[in-house]
Write an enzyme that holds these catalytic residues in place. Sequence first.
Site: not given
Lengths: 427, 337
Positions: B60, B129
């Site tokens: 990321e 998540h």
Amino acid sequence: MANKVSLANRNREEIGRMTEHGPLSLHVPEPEVRPGGTPDFSNVPIPKAGSVPRPEVDVDPKEIRDLAYSIIRVLNREGEAVGPWAGTLTDEELLQGLRDMMTLRTFDARMLMAQRQGKTSFYMQHMGEEAVSCAFRKALAPGDMNFPTYRQAGLLIAGGYPMVDMMNQIFSNERDPLKGRQLPVMYSSKEHGFFSISGNLTTQYIQAVGWAMASAIRNDTRIAAGWVGDGATAESDFHAALVFASTYTAPVVLNIVNNQWAISTFQGIARGGSGTFAARGLGFGIPALRVDGNDYLAVHAVAKWAVERARRNLGPTLIEYVTYRVGAHSTSDDPSAYRPKEESSAWPLGDPVLRLKNHLIKRGAWSEERHKQAEAEILDAVIAAQKEAESHGTLHAGGKPSVRDMFEGVYAEMPPHLRRQRQEAGV
Amino acid sequence: MARMTMIEAIRSAMDVSMARDDTVVVFGEDVGYFGGVFRCTQGLQQKYGKTRCFDAPISESGIVGAAIGMAAYGLRPCVEVQFADYVYPAYDQIVSEAARLRYRSNGEFTCPIVVRMPTGGGIFGGQTHSQSPEALFTHVSGLKVVVPSNPYDAKGLLIASIEDPDPVIFLEPKRLYNGPFDGHHERPVTPWSKHPLGEVPDGHFVVPLGKASVRREGSDLTILAYGTMVYVAEAAAEETGIDAEIIDLRTLLPLDLDTIVASVKKTGRCVIVHEATLTSGFGAELAALVQQYCFYNLEGPIARVTGWDTPYPHAQEWEYFPGPARLGQAMRETMEA
């Protein structure tokens, strides 16, 4: 507390009895010498100048893995340029190189003094590392982009950026191109291919790869160069940069300036068990070269090789410049607390300015008298620039950027909450 | 006009932007050939080629760092972080680099990037998540933070974000991808095809950043919501019978304070709802602003209904998720105060 300790000891004894190897112990690397000791670089192998071959730029990276463990050198101890990496520069170019390095050194000396006089808060010098950024700059073409750290001002000096603008930034005065927003020496000049210095470490390395990817996406001809120090290679962004550069064969030169010291931490803490920093590139299939960072000719030749690779769309190159940080990390640092004072004079690769000077004298292109004269001229030019900069203010005296500027430029258009805050501040 | 899910609307926004401006590039993990784990980029690589829409390594920090470099070059990268829960390795790049580049370089280098990421819970995603990290970004000067609540806004806001000259954090409430969700998890899902805001123009349009939308007019109290909580608020208003004015903030930074202040001055009461944890959440900023600008119009304390200050749990999803029952209770208490 006593309980915890005795429990730990008991566990240790039990573990010792349970395994045939005994308990584990943690290895924490230490430099060879600390203050009070005698500097010793006998463990740093220095190959002879001219001994490392120069491969073609389209060589298969697998063929040149040993270049990550050697040191490419051009200038020998007699001041001669020797071997396959010699011959990339004319007398005029070398004289300019010498002038650039001398200018950077003089600039540093004046700005260090200015900091001690309270004209600015902070300064970082290049002593001993002048060849790296000054010579690298000359291998680039207009439009190429550097993503530098705070010790590559040679890219600006050798690129002809006005010293007075650098000083205006250092003094955070009314002419500061960055309006007083940045710590001294965190320059930015798009026109001179010098990306805004962050001050955070290694973030710019992956950005350089991204810029290079963009150039390739646009079928441009421009390339990027990323810069990082030995200590900051430990950041995860270093890994990210190498992964992206390798995956997309980005047209980027990835530079590691190994000046042996990350503030007080010797390079062994970041390097760990790998032989060299350059060797980090091998696992990524990136050609990796080590070069004598105090040898202007070697730095230029290797930079030129890597720049050509990038330009020909052959992908990234990792270069480790082996050099030594002679000065303190910054004006907030005192190296005598962690390394012997004499260590810099014991450094086996010498002084880059002196080495190029001697080479030019050997070539018959320079003399002691001309060198002295050049020193005086350069000092005059630096003092003149400083006078001009100081006429626009220093950190605590004279002209300053406006307080209103503090609120400008956070966004392209000032949002309502900042407008309210600016009103509250009364500017 | 076409019927679109939020996924299709987001895809359409990128499609329209890529067609209009060849400096727009899209990349992220699984984003290229496959089209993203939520399929938001499906077909873009086929249509625009693999140098404009491509797969990235699982990094990321690398994705955002490379995007910053590309933006400095002159591109407009719109990158995907697969889940907002995975953005933290990129936090340094976003906070120290993207957000400050314009300022620190005095405008020489700018950073027109969009970092898209699915946010929020309601899908049994557990702690990795389900998070809503918007307050970590609204705290940072130099960023814009957008949270759409429906397909129409998602497309218009994403196009506006891609065209914006500054970095935008674009949080997509993943529980809304396929239909509105009011917290009644026991009921069947309503698809976007049955909702008026699933009607989305095919071509280019923008929903401007920094403008809230009044989703329901009312006179009893004001609910400040964004993302999934807009539907929870609608359900709570219906179930309590309290005539709530529901404001969908849409953009958290810059915030549409005028719309908020006008509403609270009218109703005199305010309930703030978000999925993210309570302490130092964006609701705290909203509550501070409401008391600062509406203090003499308030008839009771400002209430906050949020996720609990725990990591997002798995089995206890519906005890964690601030649903219409909890919000309704807070609304009743606010009316009685």
